[in-house]
Design a protein around this motif. Structure first.
Motif, PDB file in Angstrom:
ATOM      1  N   UNK A   8       2.851 -12.312  -5.849  1.00 63.66           N
ATOM      2  CA  UNK A   8       4.370 -12.224  -6.011  1.00 63.66           C
ATOM      3  C   UNK A   8       4.753 -12.204  -7.609  1.00 63.66           C
ATOM      4  N   UNK A   9       5.974 -11.726  -7.858  1.00 64.65           N
ATOM      5  CA  UNK A   9       6.449 -11.472  -9.126  1.00 64.65           C
ATOM      6  C   UNK A   9       7.981 -11.940  -8.845  1.00 64.65           C
ATOM      7  N   UNK A  10       8.584 -12.115 -10.151  1.00 61.43           N
ATOM      8  CA  UNK A  10       9.907 -12.498 -10.125  1.00 61.43           C
ATOM      9  C   UNK A  10      10.975 -11.668 -11.046  1.00 61.43           C
ATOM     10  N   UNK A  11      11.896 -11.034 -10.331  1.00 64.49           N
ATOM     11  CA  UNK A  11      12.629 -10.104 -10.940  1.00 64.49           C
ATOM     12  C   UNK A  11      14.078 -10.770 -11.638  1.00 64.49           C
ATOM     13  N   UNK A  12      14.250 -10.890 -12.592  1.00 66.67           N
ATOM     14  CA  UNK A  12      15.505 -11.334 -13.198  1.00 66.67           C
ATOM     15  C   UNK A  12      16.348 -10.021 -13.892  1.00 66.67           C
ATOM     16  N   UNK A  13      17.697 -10.017 -13.221  1.00 63.76           N
ATOM     17  CA  UNK A  13      18.550  -9.015 -13.949  1.00 63.76           C
ATOM     18  C   UNK A  13      19.711  -9.523 -13.796  1.00 63.76           C
ATOM     19  N   UNK A  14      20.486  -9.175 -15.019  1.00 64.45           N
ATOM     20  CA  UNK A  14      21.811  -9.632 -15.342  1.00 64.45           C
ATOM     21  C   UNK A  14      22.811  -8.403 -14.744  1.00 64.45           C
ATOM     22  N   UNK A  15      23.719  -8.923 -14.247  1.00 65.87           N
ATOM     23  CA  UNK A  15      24.709  -8.068 -13.714  1.00 65.87           C
ATOM     24  C   UNK A  15      25.886  -7.391 -14.481  1.00 65.87           C
ATOM     25  N   UNK A  23       8.603 -11.487 -14.162  1.00 66.18           N
ATOM     26  CA  UNK A  23       7.719 -12.612 -14.545  1.00 66.18           C
ATOM     27  C   UNK A  23       6.802 -12.887 -13.330  1.00 66.18           C
ATOM     28  N   UNK A  24       5.589 -13.629 -13.948  1.00 63.33           N
ATOM     29  CA  UNK A  24       4.561 -14.059 -12.811  1.00 63.33           C
ATOM     30  C   UNK A  24       4.792 -15.490 -12.302  1.00 63.33           C
ATOM     31  N   UNK A  25       5.588 -16.161 -12.949  1.00 63.17           N
ATOM     32  CA  UNK A  25       5.757 -17.636 -12.905  1.00 63.17           C
ATOM     33  C   UNK A  25       7.323 -17.889 -12.474  1.00 63.17           C
ATOM     34  N   UNK A  26       7.682 -18.325 -11.519  1.00 62.74           N
ATOM     35  CA  UNK A  26       8.983 -18.687 -10.978  1.00 62.74           C
ATOM     36  C   UNK A  26       9.697 -19.382 -12.109  1.00 62.74           C
ATOM     37  N   UNK A  27       9.201 -20.536 -12.678  1.00 67.63           N
ATOM     38  CA  UNK A  27       9.701 -21.345 -13.533  1.00 67.63           C
ATOM     39  C   UNK A  27      10.307 -20.583 -14.806  1.00 67.63           C
ATOM     40  N   UNK A  44      23.590 -13.712 -13.736  1.00 65.34           N
ATOM     41  CA  UNK A  44      22.180 -13.331 -13.642  1.00 65.34           C
ATOM     42  C   UNK A  44      21.441 -13.792 -12.270  1.00 65.34           C
ATOM     43  N   UNK A  45      20.800 -12.717 -11.901  1.00 59.63           N
ATOM     44  CA  UNK A  45      20.187 -12.909 -10.423  1.00 59.63           C
ATOM     45  C   UNK A  45      18.730 -12.958 -10.651  1.00 59.63           C
ATOM     46  N   UNK A  46      17.829 -13.851  -9.945  1.00 55.37           N
ATOM     47  CA  UNK A  46      16.533 -13.725  -9.827  1.00 55.37           C
ATOM     48  C   UNK A  46      15.973 -13.603  -8.345  1.00 55.37           C
ATOM     49  N   UNK A  47      15.239 -12.468  -8.332  1.00 53.92           N
ATOM     50  CA  UNK A  47      14.742 -12.187  -6.988  1.00 53.92           C
ATOM     51  C   UNK A  47      13.181 -12.272  -6.852  1.00 53.92           C
ATOM     52  N   UNK A  48      12.688 -12.521  -5.810  1.00 54.41           N
ATOM     53  CA  UNK A  48      11.170 -12.487  -5.662  1.00 54.41           C
ATOM     54  C   UNK A  48      10.874 -10.974  -5.101  1.00 54.41           C
ATOM     55  N   UNK A  49       9.809 -10.338  -5.591  1.00 55.63           N
ATOM     56  CA  UNK A  49       9.287  -9.118  -5.413  1.00 55.63           C
ATOM     57  C   UNK A  49       7.992  -9.073  -5.059  1.00 55.63           C
ATOM     58  N   UNK A  50       7.262  -8.050  -4.411  1.00 57.38           N
ATOM     59  CA  UNK A  50       5.847  -8.091  -4.234  1.00 57.38           C
ATOM     60  C   UNK A  50       5.115  -6.631  -4.900  1.00 57.38           C
TER      61      UNK A  50
END
Length: 50
Positions: A8-15, A23-27, A44-50
């Motif tokens: 799992x990875x975490x995608x951070x996007x500013x709108x 990121x590999x780490x949610x924190x 800003x949005x954080x979403x989990x991706x695979x």
């Protein structure tokens, strides 16, 4: 034979600007989200991706 589990990875996007990171780490993802929002007032949005 077992199939590898996708990491799992975490995608951070500013709108409101060009900020976008993975990121590999949610924190770490949540930290960037908070820091960027506090500094800029952007959404800003954080979403989990695979």
């Amino acid at each position: 034979m077992q199939r590898p589990t996708p990491k799992e990875r975490y995608h951070v996007v500013c709108r409101e600007c060009r900020l976008e990171r993975l990121f590999d780490v949610v924190d770490d993802a949540n930290g960037l989200e908070r820091e960027h929002a506090e500094e800029t007032g952007h959404r800003v949005v954080v979403g989990r991706v695979r």
